[in-house]
Design a protein around this motif. Structure first.
Motif, PDB file in Angstrom:
ATOM      1  N   GLU A   1       0.899  -1.074  -0.171  1.00  0.00           N
ATOM      2  CA  GLU A   1      -0.155   0.122  -0.059  1.00  0.00           C
ATOM      3  C   GLU A   1       0.966   1.288   0.046  1.00  0.00           C
ATOM      4  N   ASN A   2       1.922   1.069   0.692  1.00  0.00           N
ATOM      5  CA  ASN A   2       2.777   2.440   0.793  1.00  0.00           C
ATOM      6  C   ASN A   2       4.249   2.065   0.358  1.00  0.00           C
ATOM      7  N   ILE A   3       4.736   3.079  -0.397  1.00  0.00           N
ATOM      8  CA  ILE A   3       6.067   2.959  -1.043  1.00  0.00           C
ATOM      9  C   ILE A   3       6.979   4.246  -0.035  1.00  0.00           C
ATOM     10  N   TRP A   4       7.968   3.935   0.620  1.00  0.00           N
ATOM     11  CA  TRP A   4       8.727   4.896   1.236  1.00  0.00           C
ATOM     12  C   TRP A   4       9.997   5.290   0.785  1.00  0.00           C
ATOM     13  N   LEU A   5      10.266   6.371   0.319  1.00  0.00           N
ATOM     14  CA  LEU A   5      11.759   6.669  -0.195  1.00  0.00           C
ATOM     15  C   LEU A   5      12.516   7.528   1.120  1.00  0.00           C
ATOM     16  N   VAL A   6      13.508   6.963   1.634  1.00  0.00           N
ATOM     17  CA  VAL A   6      13.943   7.547   2.997  1.00  0.00           C
ATOM     18  C   VAL A   6      15.279   8.007   2.689  1.00  0.00           C
TER      19      VAL A   6
ATOM     20  N   LEU B   1       7.755  10.124   1.586  1.00  0.00           N
ATOM     21  CA  LEU B   1       9.002  10.578   1.510  1.00  0.00           C
ATOM     22  C   LEU B   1       9.469  10.872   3.110  1.00  0.00           C
ATOM     23  N   PHE B   2      10.690  10.406   3.455  1.00  0.00           N
ATOM     24  CA  PHE B   2      10.999  10.715   4.618  1.00  0.00           C
ATOM     25  C   PHE B   2      12.418  10.980   4.648  1.00  0.00           C
TER      26      PHE B   2
ATOM     27  N   ILE C   1      18.531  17.160   0.654  1.00  0.00           N
ATOM     28  CA  ILE C   1      18.524  16.552  -0.474  1.00  0.00           C
ATOM     29  C   ILE C   1      17.123  16.131  -0.956  1.00  0.00           C
ATOM     30  N   LEU C   2      16.354  15.243  -0.030  1.00  0.00           N
ATOM     31  CA  LEU C   2      15.001  15.208  -0.257  1.00  0.00           C
ATOM     32  C   LEU C   2      14.179  16.325  -1.029  1.00  0.00           C
ATOM     33  N   LEU C   3      14.339  17.478  -0.677  1.00  0.00           N
ATOM     34  CA  LEU C   3      13.534  18.572  -0.983  1.00  0.00           C
ATOM     35  C   LEU C   3      14.190  19.171  -2.297  1.00  0.00           C
ATOM     36  N   ARG C   4      15.269  19.013  -2.391  1.00  0.00           N
ATOM     37  CA  ARG C   4      15.916  19.453  -3.715  1.00  0.00           C
ATOM     38  C   ARG C   4      15.524  18.816  -4.697  1.00  0.00           C
ATOM     39  N   TRP C   5      15.566  17.281  -4.445  1.00  0.00           N
ATOM     40  CA  TRP C   5      15.248  16.373  -5.563  1.00  0.00           C
ATOM     41  C   TRP C   5      13.854  16.504  -5.872  1.00  0.00           C
ATOM     42  N   LEU C   6      12.969  16.792  -4.786  1.00  0.00           N
ATOM     43  CA  LEU C   6      11.559  16.627  -5.050  1.00  0.00           C
ATOM     44  C   LEU C   6      11.202  17.948  -5.954  1.00  0.00           C
ATOM     45  N   ALA C   7      11.762  18.933  -5.870  1.00  0.00           N
ATOM     46  CA  ALA C   7      11.580  20.289  -6.507  1.00  0.00           C
ATOM     47  C   ALA C   7      12.258  20.070  -7.941  1.00  0.00           C
ATOM     48  N   HIS C   8      13.186  19.111  -8.152  1.00  0.00           N
ATOM     49  CA  HIS C   8      13.725  18.923  -9.512  1.00  0.00           C
ATOM     50  C   HIS C   8      12.685  17.978 -10.161  1.00  0.00           C
TER      51      HIS C   8
ATOM     52  N   PRO D   1       4.830  13.459  -7.498  1.00  0.00           N
ATOM     53  CA  PRO D   1       3.493  13.593  -6.674  1.00  0.00           C
ATOM     54  C   PRO D   1       3.773  12.618  -5.457  1.00  0.00           C
ATOM     55  N   CYS D   2       3.354  12.861  -4.218  1.00  0.00           N
ATOM     56  CA  CYS D   2       3.498  12.064  -3.163  1.00  0.00           C
ATOM     57  C   CYS D   2       2.469  12.575  -2.176  1.00  0.00           C
ATOM     58  N   THR D   3       2.263  11.374  -1.501  1.00  0.00           N
ATOM     59  CA  THR D   3       0.932  11.431  -0.228  1.00  0.00           C
ATOM     60  C   THR D   3       1.706  12.088   0.912  1.00  0.00           C
ATOM     61  N   GLU D   4       2.595  11.916   1.543  1.00  0.00           N
ATOM     62  CA  GLU D   4       3.089  12.406   2.673  1.00  0.00           C
ATOM     63  C   GLU D   4       4.677  12.785   2.891  1.00  0.00           C
ATOM     64  N   ILE D   5       5.209  13.584   3.353  1.00  0.00           N
ATOM     65  CA  ILE D   5       6.477  13.969   3.788  1.00  0.00           C
ATOM     66  C   ILE D   5       6.772  14.089   4.809  1.00  0.00           C
TER      67      ILE D   5
END
Length: 212
Positions: A25-30, A111-112, A120-127, A131-135
């Protein structure tokens, strides 16, 4: 003396936990903080339901010895040297992971990030505009070059920012600045969470984050 630059193909590993199946149900990218290796960082997610959760843990490309005895190795995403170039290298690496995993858009993406991993997470997300459910952001700083237009695609995303009340790297002034910046940056209200302890991921982080 002339400084020159050369491009080349590089290879890096990453870790996964559990299996991505039709029951997932959930994919986590940490994203780990400085000094971690992904195989240790991913252990923080071992208590998640293995049938419902699939965890992907990238590992910072730069490795170094943590102490003078040259026994333990850690990793770092960035330093002040050639920062923009390293950011692009990280993007290439993370884009490759994303392409390799072929994440189903029908599943929830969480995204965690902890500490240095937050930037890094936020820079990559901006790049990437993924779309994600939760950060979930813990004990990290938000890069000041980011702009509201970078996150317009997150209008339905839940965002949480947490930190330890005894974190030696976080002051009351810094938290005030971060909170004001987050109000400007993200299209949804950020839930701020505090927990006992210092610059760390608490053992009961799931209870703290999901039941504040």
């Amino acid at each position: 003396m002339d400084r020159k630059v050369v491009s080349y193909t590089s290879t890096n590993n990453y870790e996964t936990l559990n299996r991505n199946t039709p029951y997932t149900e959930n994919i986590w990218l940490v994203f780990h903080g400085i000094g971690y290796l992904s195989r240790y960082f991913i252990r923080h997610f071992s208590k998640l339901d293995s049938l419902k959760n699939y965890i992907i843990a990238p590992e910072a490309p730069s490795k170094y010895y943590l102490k003078d005895d040259y026994k333990y190795v850690g990793a770092s995403w960035l330093t002040k040297e050639y920062t923009q170039r390293e950011i692009k290298n990280n993007f290439n690496y993370l884009d490759a992971i994303w392409a390799e995993e072929r994440i189903n858009k029908d599943k929830k993406l969480v995204l965690f990030a902890f500490s240095q991993g937050v930037s890094i997470l936020l820079r990559w997300l901006a790049h990437s505009k993924v779309p994600c459910t939760e950060i979930i952001l813990l004990a990290g700083s938000i890069p000041k070059e980011l702009e509201p237009k970078d996150f317009q695609h997150l209008e339905k995303t839940k965002i949480k920012y947490g930190y330890g009340v005894n974190d030696q790297f976080i002051t009351a002034e810094k938290i005030m600045i971060e909170e004001e910046f987050m109000k400007i940056l993200f299209p949804t209200e950020v839930e701020v969470i505090t927990f006992p302890g210092g610059h760390e991921i608490p053992k009961n982080w799931m209870q703290i984050v999901f039941n504040p």
